[in-house]
Scaffold this active site. Structure first.
Site, mmCIF file in Angstrom:
data_model
loop_
_atom_site.group_PDB
_atom_site.id
_atom_site.type_symbol
_atom_site.label_atom_id
_atom_site.label_comp_id
_atom_site.label_asym_id
_atom_site.label_seq_id
_atom_site.Cartn_x
_atom_site.Cartn_y
_atom_site.Cartn_z
ATOM 1 N N LYS A 288 0.925 -1.135 0.212
ATOM 2 C CA LYS A 288 0.276 0.291 0.092
ATOM 3 C C LYS A 288 0.668 1.310 0.632
ATOM 4 C CE LYS A 288 -4.636 1.396 1.931
ATOM 5 N NZ LYS A 288 -5.419 1.106 2.960
ATOM 6 N N GLU A 377 -19.784 -5.243 9.480
ATOM 7 C CA GLU A 377 -20.715 -4.318 10.382
ATOM 8 C C GLU A 377 -21.526 -5.078 10.798
ATOM 9 O OE1 GLU A 377 -19.653 -3.026 7.414
ATOM 10 O OE2 GLU A 377 -18.112 -1.770 7.622
ATOM 11 N N ARG A 405 -25.322 -1.719 6.384
ATOM 12 C CA ARG A 405 -25.702 -3.016 6.436
ATOM 13 C C ARG A 405 -26.107 -4.037 7.569
ATOM 14 N NH1 ARG A 405 -21.105 -4.247 2.418
ATOM 15 N NH2 ARG A 405 -21.927 -2.730 1.001
HETATM 16 C C1 LIG Z 1 -18.375 -1.882 4.281
HETATM 17 C C2 LIG Z 1 -17.692 -0.516 4.513
HETATM 18 N N1 LIG Z 1 -17.237 -0.286 5.228
HETATM 19 C C3 LIG Z 1 -16.132 0.525 5.479
HETATM 20 C C4 LIG Z 1 -15.175 0.821 4.609
HETATM 21 C C5 LIG Z 1 -15.001 2.022 4.886
HETATM 22 N N2 LIG Z 1 -13.293 1.694 4.410
HETATM 23 C C6 LIG Z 1 -12.510 1.853 2.774
HETATM 24 S S1 LIG Z 1 -11.830 1.321 2.696
HETATM 25 C C7 LIG Z 1 -11.077 0.347 3.584
HETATM 26 C C8 LIG Z 1 -9.885 -1.053 3.619
HETATM 27 C C9 LIG Z 1 -10.154 -1.826 2.699
HETATM 28 O O1 LIG Z 1 -9.525 -2.590 2.468
HETATM 29 P P1 LIG Z 1 -8.456 -3.014 1.347
HETATM 30 O O2 LIG Z 1 -10.191 -3.382 0.801
HETATM 31 O O3 LIG Z 1 -7.526 -4.043 1.698
HETATM 32 O O4 LIG Z 1 -7.935 -1.924 0.159
HETATM 33 P P2 LIG Z 1 -6.239 -1.291 0.555
HETATM 34 O O5 LIG Z 1 -6.963 -0.043 0.580
HETATM 35 O O6 LIG Z 1 -6.030 -1.764 1.336
HETATM 36 O O7 LIG Z 1 -6.201 -1.620 -0.684
HETATM 37 C C10 LIG Z 1 -12.824 0.673 4.842
HETATM 38 C C11 LIG Z 1 -12.230 -0.402 5.876
HETATM 39 C C12 LIG Z 1 -16.542 1.053 3.121
HETATM 40 N N3 LIG Z 1 -16.043 1.444 2.680
HETATM 41 N N4 LIG Z 1 -17.860 -0.519 3.260
#
Ligand SMILES: Cc1ncc(C[n+]2csc(CCOP(=O)(O)OP(=O)(O)O)c2C)c(N)n1
Length: 646
Positions: A288, A377, A405
């Protein structure tokens, strides 16, 4: 900052242009794309680290697949900046997340290359599976459908439901698992360790890939024998590593892990596995923030860093000598710790947002009582219910839009059983540049109809503290506190807390001609409007803060119903079924001859922009509220206006 020239990406207006670039020059395309993203996001804030991590993957996907005919479904979509830039939106990218500009997430309304609308996590496998199955039903056998999902998004239950279903439906789905061991904060849970374990068995993975290639070449990799081969694979793997491959166990072929920053290698393997029919997973290891040192070093901060200086990596954190009100989030975090130090029954639960909601403050001091449960969630709510059943008092913090959710979890697991879960809904109301998928506009309407809930909205930071204090008292039952993103109005917020009477609102100002009733922080939008109208038109307006949407302050509403013939309700939520509707129902049920004008969010999805721009557009800023009050007074003829300019 010097103006950079981009030799390659300036000539790429669609994936067709990308495909025309000689393969040996693709690393240069990647370098330019990365630099472009860094430059643009430094000036116009957005998500950074995730897009930097998938630059090579993005280039390889558009190089190998025939988009938009082939579908790429990005999970969450916060990592799709490179995709947007390569698919005709480079010159508009400076408008990303701005009012009337590009959306910060893939949006099919914006481009045919955005195969599915996203913003919330863990949907990609289900959506892409649906698309793949539909393509086969339509006999579009040559269409490839790719889901790109992060290891963070993989922690969501929906992703597992999709995987489970993938193995039984006939489809050609390719799932790319982008494994960087990070969500916004480090990924939590057993699955992330599992990914580390399968990553370490490289020899086995290589042997298996060669076997697949060999069998496919001689056309013996049919659907009929595929199951037997994957089962055989699993038994070999189990012997070699004492562990099964979960994907192979589900009858989904697993490839990888591969280096996600080797664009050439990615193209080679994708071109190869594209030929295999049936569901498959490609496990890609990325970093990342790749290619920008500060973002590589501190991924959580650089997930969405705000403006920054590209050369020094210095972030534009607002420094001011004048004291300003704190963020609601800071007050939540500090207060939670304060309460937890006094009340040992308090535990804290977050679905993967410990930094965003400031639970990290308690996590540092009392790590054993803070639970980051992954991007889950529904699980967060039911897990909290379980703890509450055993006598703990969970403060479960979920962003308002993500709470959508967990609706049944709230009804079935919390409300029916009257469990003392304190549900703190962060980011309620308009959130700004994240846009339609992230505004917290439905919670008042969808919570109000659930029995047993107490629902409150603080109008400032002190009230947030008092509500949190109230909610952790014994036998409070399910208690919802919703508050917005950003700053409130009180600088000196750190005052001793006191319990508030449940279902009791407050008259902020007496008046005679009209009653304004606000919920939460809309009070601060309404207050200057009321002052302005009163001053300029010599009228007198009462202002009430309802504070509790449930139970309603019936005594206060009776008082209003008896005294006024004109009521304006103001909420930062949808008009249909929300707070204003509650007042309207009350007045009708009790046969008060009143006119209720409801101000709130109309029946449409609200796009991105700054909160100021959006509240202005919606007529919910002070100017718009002034206009509405004036119009109301005029229409009721209780005040005559010749001219009224706001
Ligand atoms: C239902 C929901 N919960 C929380 C989020 C907030 N959120 C956005 S990106 C993220 C992390 C995603 O991690 P990953 O899939 O590993 O992608 P990376 O950012 O590491 O590339 C979160 C928790 C969201 N977008 N949707």
């Amino acid at each position: 900052m010097e103006k950079r020239t981009y030799q390659y990406i300036n000539n790429i207006n669609s994936p067709i242009d990308l495909k025309a670039v000689d393969k040996k020059n693709l690393p240069k395309v990647c370098a330019e794309l990365r630099q472009f993203i860094i430059d643009e996001v430094s000036k116009n804030p957005g998500h950074l680290g995730s897009s930097l991590g998938v630059v090579e993957l993005t280039v390889a996907l558009h190089y190998v697949f025939n988009t938009p005919y082939d579908r790429i479904v990005w999970d969450v979509g916060h990592q799709a900046y490179g995709h947007k830039i390569l698919t005709g939106r480079r010159d508009l990218f400076h408008t990303n997340r701005q009012f009337k500009g590009l959306c910060g997430f893939p949006s099919p309304k914006e481009s045919e290359y955005d195969a599915f609308g996203v913003g919330h996590s863990s949907t990609s496998i289900s959506a892409a599976l649906g698309m793949s199955v539909a393509s086969l039903l339509k006999d579009e056998r040559n269409r490839n459908v790719v889901a790109v999902i992060g290891d963070g998004a993989m922690t969501g239950g929906l992703a597992f439901e999709g995987l489970n279903n993938t193995s039984v439906n006939k489809n050609n789905l390719l799932i790319i698992l982008n494994d960087n061991q990070m969500a916004i904060d480090p990924v939590q849970g057993g699955f992330t360790q599992y990914l580390v374990d399968i990553t370490t068995s490289r020899t086995y993975n290589k042997i298996r890939f060669k076997a697949y290639k060999f069998l496919n070449k001689f056309h013996v990799l049919t659907d009929d024998n595929k199951k037997r081969i994957t089962q055989f694979n699993n038994s070999v793997k189990a012997t070699l590593t004492r562990q099964n491959n979960i994907f192979e166990g589900l009858n989904i072929r697993y490839f990888g892990p591969v280096d996600g920053h080797d664009v050439d290698g990615l193209i080679r393997i994708m071109s190869e596995i594209k030929k295999f029919n049936g569901p498959k997973v490609l496990h890609v290891i990325t970093k990342k923030g790749k290619g920008y040192e500060p973002a590589e070093k501190s991924a959580t901060v650089w997930h969405a860093p705000g403006k920054f200086d590209v050369e020094t990596g210095e972030r534009n954190t607002i420094k001011t000598l004048v004291s300003t009100p704190p963020l609601f989030q800071e007050v939540f975090g500090e207060t939670l710790l304060e309460l937890a130090l006094e009340n040992e029954k308090i535990v804290a639960v977050t679905p993967a947002m410990p930094s965003g909601c400031s639970m990290v403050i308690m996590q540092k001091e009392l790590p054993k009582r803070v639970f980051d449960v992954g991007i889950a969630e529904g699980h967060a709510v039911t897990f909290s219910a379980g703890m509450a059943k055993e006598g703990m008092i969970p403060f479960c913090n979920i962003y308002s839009s993500f709470m959508q959710r967990a609706y049944d979890n709230l009804i079935h697991d919390v409300a029916i059983q009257e469990l003392n879960v304190v549900l703190c809904l962060d980011r309620a109301g308009i959130v700004g540049s994240d846009g339609a998928t992230h505004h917290g506009l439905f919670d008042l309407a969808y919570m109000r109809c659930i029995p047993h809930l107490t629902i409150a909205a603080p109008r400032n930071e002190i009230e947030l503290r008092n509500l949190m204090f109230t909610a952790q008292q014994p036998d409070m039952g399910p208690f919802v506190i919703r508050y917005p993103r950003g700053k409130g109005t009180v600088v000196d917020w750190h005052q001793p807390m006191k319990a508030l009477e449940i279902g009791k609102g407050e008259c902020l100002k007496q008046g005679n001609n009209l009653a304004v009733i606000t919920i939460g922080t809309m009070a601060s939008h309404a207050q200057p409007a009321i002052e302005k109208i009163e001053k300029e038109f010599n009228t007198s307006i009462a202002h009430y803060d309802i504070r509790f949407l449930k139970p309603l302050d019936e005594a206060m509403l009776h008082e209003i119903g008896k005294k006024f013939s004109l009521i304006i309700t103001i909420e930062d939520g949808v008009i249909i079924g929300g707070f204003g509707s509650a007042v309207l129902e009350f007045m009708s049920d009790h046969k008060y001859p009143v006119q209720v004008k409801r101000l709130g969010i109309p029946d449409s999805f609200i796009e991105h922009g700054t909160p100021d721009e959006l509240y202005h557009m919606l007529g919910l800023d002070t100017q718009g509220i002034t206009r509405s009050i004036a119009e109301c007074l005029e229409s009721s003829k209780s005040l005559r206006f010749e001219t009224f300019e706001v």
